[in-house]
Design a protein around this motif. Structure first.
Motif, PDB file in Angstrom:
ATOM      1  N   MET A   1     -82.258 -94.337  63.140  1.00 64.03           N
ATOM      2  CA  MET A   1     -81.367 -94.836  62.109  1.00 64.03           C
ATOM      3  C   MET A   1     -82.196 -95.195  60.888  1.00 64.03           C
ATOM      4  SD  MET A   1     -78.522 -97.791  62.344  1.00 64.03           S
ATOM      5  CE  MET A   1     -77.920 -96.883  63.712  1.00 64.03           C
ATOM      6  N   THR A   2     -81.784 -94.709  59.713  1.00 65.79           N
ATOM      7  CA  THR A   2     -82.596 -94.880  58.515  1.00 65.79           C
ATOM      8  C   THR A   2     -81.915 -95.706  57.438  1.00 65.79           C
ATOM      9  OG1 THR A   2     -81.748 -92.814  57.642  1.00 65.79           O
ATOM     10  CG2 THR A   2     -83.809 -92.701  58.880  1.00 65.79           C
ATOM     11  N   ILE A   3     -80.991 -96.543  57.810  1.00 69.97           N
ATOM     12  CA  ILE A   3     -80.326 -97.376  56.816  1.00 69.97           C
ATOM     13  C   ILE A   3     -81.286 -98.488  56.415  1.00 69.97           C
ATOM     14  CG2 ILE A   3     -78.374 -98.881  56.330  1.00 69.97           C
ATOM     15  CD1 ILE A   3     -76.843 -97.386  58.535  1.00 69.97           C
ATOM     16  N   THR A   4     -81.515 -98.612  55.116  1.00 72.71           N
ATOM     17  CA  THR A   4     -82.398 -99.669  54.624  1.00 72.71           C
ATOM     18  C   THR A   4     -81.647-100.511  53.606  1.00 72.71           C
ATOM     19  OG1 THR A   4     -83.244 -98.239  52.887  1.00 72.71           O
ATOM     20  CG2 THR A   4     -84.491 -98.292  54.950  1.00 72.71           C
ATOM     21  N   THR A   5     -82.140-101.710  53.395  1.00 75.38           N
ATOM     22  CA  THR A   5     -81.520-102.594  52.413  1.00 75.38           C
ATOM     23  C   THR A   5     -82.529-102.914  51.330  1.00 75.38           C
ATOM     24  OG1 THR A   5     -82.182-104.596  53.575  1.00 75.38           O
ATOM     25  CG2 THR A   5     -80.060-103.647  54.179  1.00 75.38           C
ATOM     26  N   GLN A   6     -82.009-103.202  50.166  1.00 77.18           N
ATOM     27  CA  GLN A   6     -82.863-103.562  49.043  1.00 77.18           C
ATOM     28  C   GLN A   6     -82.193-104.674  48.258  1.00 77.18           C
ATOM     29  OE1 GLN A   6     -83.788-100.064  46.764  1.00 77.18           O
ATOM     30  NE2 GLN A   6     -84.536 -98.958  48.534  1.00 77.18           N
ATOM     31  N   TRP A   7     -81.684-105.637  48.943  1.00 76.58           N
ATOM     32  CA  TRP A   7     -81.001-106.725  48.263  1.00 76.58           C
ATOM     33  C   TRP A   7     -82.012-107.809  47.960  1.00 76.58           C
ATOM     34  CZ3 TRP A   7     -78.275-106.148  53.332  1.00 76.58           C
ATOM     35  CH2 TRP A   7     -77.486-105.010  53.329  1.00 76.58           C
ATOM     36  N   ASP A   8     -81.888-108.371  46.789  1.00 76.65           N
ATOM     37  CA  ASP A   8     -82.776-109.471  46.455  1.00 76.65           C
ATOM     38  C   ASP A   8     -82.035-110.789  46.607  1.00 76.65           C
ATOM     39  OD1 ASP A   8     -81.185-109.741  44.171  1.00 76.65           O
ATOM     40  OD2 ASP A   8     -82.601-108.691  42.887  1.00 76.65           O
ATOM     41  N   GLU A   9     -82.788-111.859  46.592  1.00 75.63           N
ATOM     42  CA  GLU A   9     -82.194-113.180  46.805  1.00 75.63           C
ATOM     43  C   GLU A   9     -81.164-113.510  45.735  1.00 75.63           C
ATOM     44  OE1 GLU A   9     -83.517-117.850  47.152  1.00 75.63           O
ATOM     45  OE2 GLU A   9     -85.005-116.313  47.610  1.00 75.63           O
ATOM     46  N   ARG A  10     -81.410-113.078  44.509  1.00 72.76           N
ATOM     47  CA  ARG A  10     -80.476-113.354  43.411  1.00 72.76           C
ATOM     48  C   ARG A  10     -79.120-112.711  43.697  1.00 72.76           C
ATOM     49  NH1 ARG A  10     -78.754-110.525  39.121  1.00 72.76           N
ATOM     50  NH2 ARG A  10     -77.976-111.699  37.346  1.00 72.76           N
ATOM     51  N   GLU A 154     -85.167-110.913  60.077  1.00 72.67           N
ATOM     52  CA  GLU A 154     -85.352-112.177  59.348  1.00 72.67           C
ATOM     53  C   GLU A 154     -84.482-112.210  58.103  1.00 72.67           C
ATOM     54  OE1 GLU A 154     -86.866-114.920  60.489  1.00 72.67           O
ATOM     55  OE2 GLU A 154     -87.107-113.695  62.287  1.00 72.67           O
ATOM     56  N   GLU A 155     -84.307-111.058  57.450  1.00 75.15           N
ATOM     57  CA  GLU A 155     -83.459-111.007  56.260  1.00 75.15           C
ATOM     58  C   GLU A 155     -82.030-111.431  56.603  1.00 75.15           C
ATOM     59  OE1 GLU A 155     -83.290-107.878  52.801  1.00 75.15           O
ATOM     60  OE2 GLU A 155     -82.012-107.161  54.436  1.00 75.15           O
ATOM     61  N   ALA A 156     -81.484-110.881  57.666  1.00 73.01           N
ATOM     62  CA  ALA A 156     -80.117-111.234  58.068  1.00 73.01           C
ATOM     63  C   ALA A 156     -80.030-112.707  58.442  1.00 73.01           C
ATOM     64  CB  ALA A 156     -79.667-110.364  59.235  1.00 73.01           C
ATOM     65  N   LYS A 157     -81.003-113.183  59.178  1.00 72.21           N
ATOM     66  CA  LYS A 157     -80.996-114.602  59.573  1.00 72.21           C
ATOM     67  C   LYS A 157     -81.037-115.506  58.353  1.00 72.21           C
ATOM     68  CE  LYS A 157     -82.961-113.615  64.074  1.00 72.21           C
ATOM     69  NZ  LYS A 157     -84.116-113.607  64.927  1.00 72.21           N
ATOM     70  N   GLU A 158     -81.778-115.092  57.316  1.00 73.13           N
ATOM     71  CA  GLU A 158     -81.833-115.882  56.087  1.00 73.13           C
ATOM     72  C   GLU A 158     -80.496-115.838  55.346  1.00 73.13           C
ATOM     73  OE1 GLU A 158     -83.178-118.357  53.020  1.00 73.13           O
ATOM     74  OE2 GLU A 158     -83.781-118.108  55.097  1.00 73.13           O
ATOM     75  N   GLU A 187     -72.771-103.951  41.643  1.00 73.31           N
ATOM     76  CA  GLU A 187     -73.650-103.956  40.481  1.00 73.31           C
ATOM     77  C   GLU A 187     -73.389-105.237  39.714  1.00 73.31           C
ATOM     78  OE1 GLU A 187     -74.413-100.548  38.336  1.00 73.31           O
ATOM     79  OE2 GLU A 187     -73.902 -99.185  39.964  1.00 73.31           O
ATOM     80  N   GLN A 188     -74.382-106.131  39.775  1.00 74.51           N
ATOM     81  CA  GLN A 188     -74.187-107.460  39.172  1.00 74.51           C
ATOM     82  C   GLN A 188     -75.025-107.605  37.919  1.00 74.51           C
ATOM     83  OE1 GLN A 188     -75.127-110.138  42.400  1.00 74.51           O
ATOM     84  NE2 GLN A 188     -73.415-109.436  43.586  1.00 74.51           N
TER      85      GLN A 188
END
Length: 188
Positions: A1-10, A154-158, A187-188
């Protein structure tokens, strides 16, 4: 599975700020499921239609959808079963609303939505694809598998920790918390 995320804290924080109105609607929907007849209760239908933006459908569609939901609310139908039922009865391939039906009954399942697909870097099979239904079912299963893996990161837990800080004691599943955040990351 190659789904990746690139979300930032903002973007996550901005999304969390936008969740509150929808969160109240969602909790209201969940509170009604086992207390009303979903096939006839107007308040439930209006809440569900408003929250999930189900508009411009004919009466046959609504009757078929909510009758199926009521008949299956205690046995939690699968996505595939729901998709096939709506296709058989309405001659429509309703990936998004099939997922919303099953995820409302079973909040451990995610919602299929264009925004969520985009955030996961996935594309819906083309309308003209003769294997569209089986590809949609496979894609939904991929989304479910992604959640299973992602929730351990860890990203999800955060994100869940941030959600719980912003909205304590909602009673939502971790899947639904991530689902609501994903739905707001645009898109924010």
């Amino acid at each position: 599975m190659t789904i990746t995320t690139q979300w930032d804290e903002r973007s996550i924080r901005l999304s969390l700020k936008k969740i509150e109105p929808g969160l109240k609607k969602y909790v209201n929907i969940r509170n009604m499921i086992y207390n009303v007849d979903l096939s006839t209760n107007l308040a439930f239908k209006q809440s569900f239609n408003g929250f999930y933006r189900m508009r411009q459908r004919n009466q046959l569609y609504y009757d078929t959808f909510y009758t199926f939901m009521e008949a299956n609310k205690y046995k939690a139908p699968s996505f595939a079963e729901t998709l096939m039922h709506l296709n058989e009865k309405l001659n429509r391939v309703e990936a998004s609303f099939s997922s919303k039906l099953v995820a409302t009954i079973n909040p451990d399942l995610p919602v299929w939505d264009r925004v969520v697909l985009n955030n996961l870097g996935l594309k819906e099979p083309a309308q003209y694809d003769k294997h569209r239904i089986s590809k949609i079912i496979s894609l939904y299963n991929e989304i479910v598998a992604w959640y299973g893996i992602y929730l351990e990161t860890e990203e999800a837990k955060e994100i869940i920790r941030m959600f719980d800080t912003e909205y304590p004691e909602t009673g939502l599943t971790d899947t639904k918390k991530i689902d609501l955040v994903l739905w707001q990351i645009r898109e924010q």
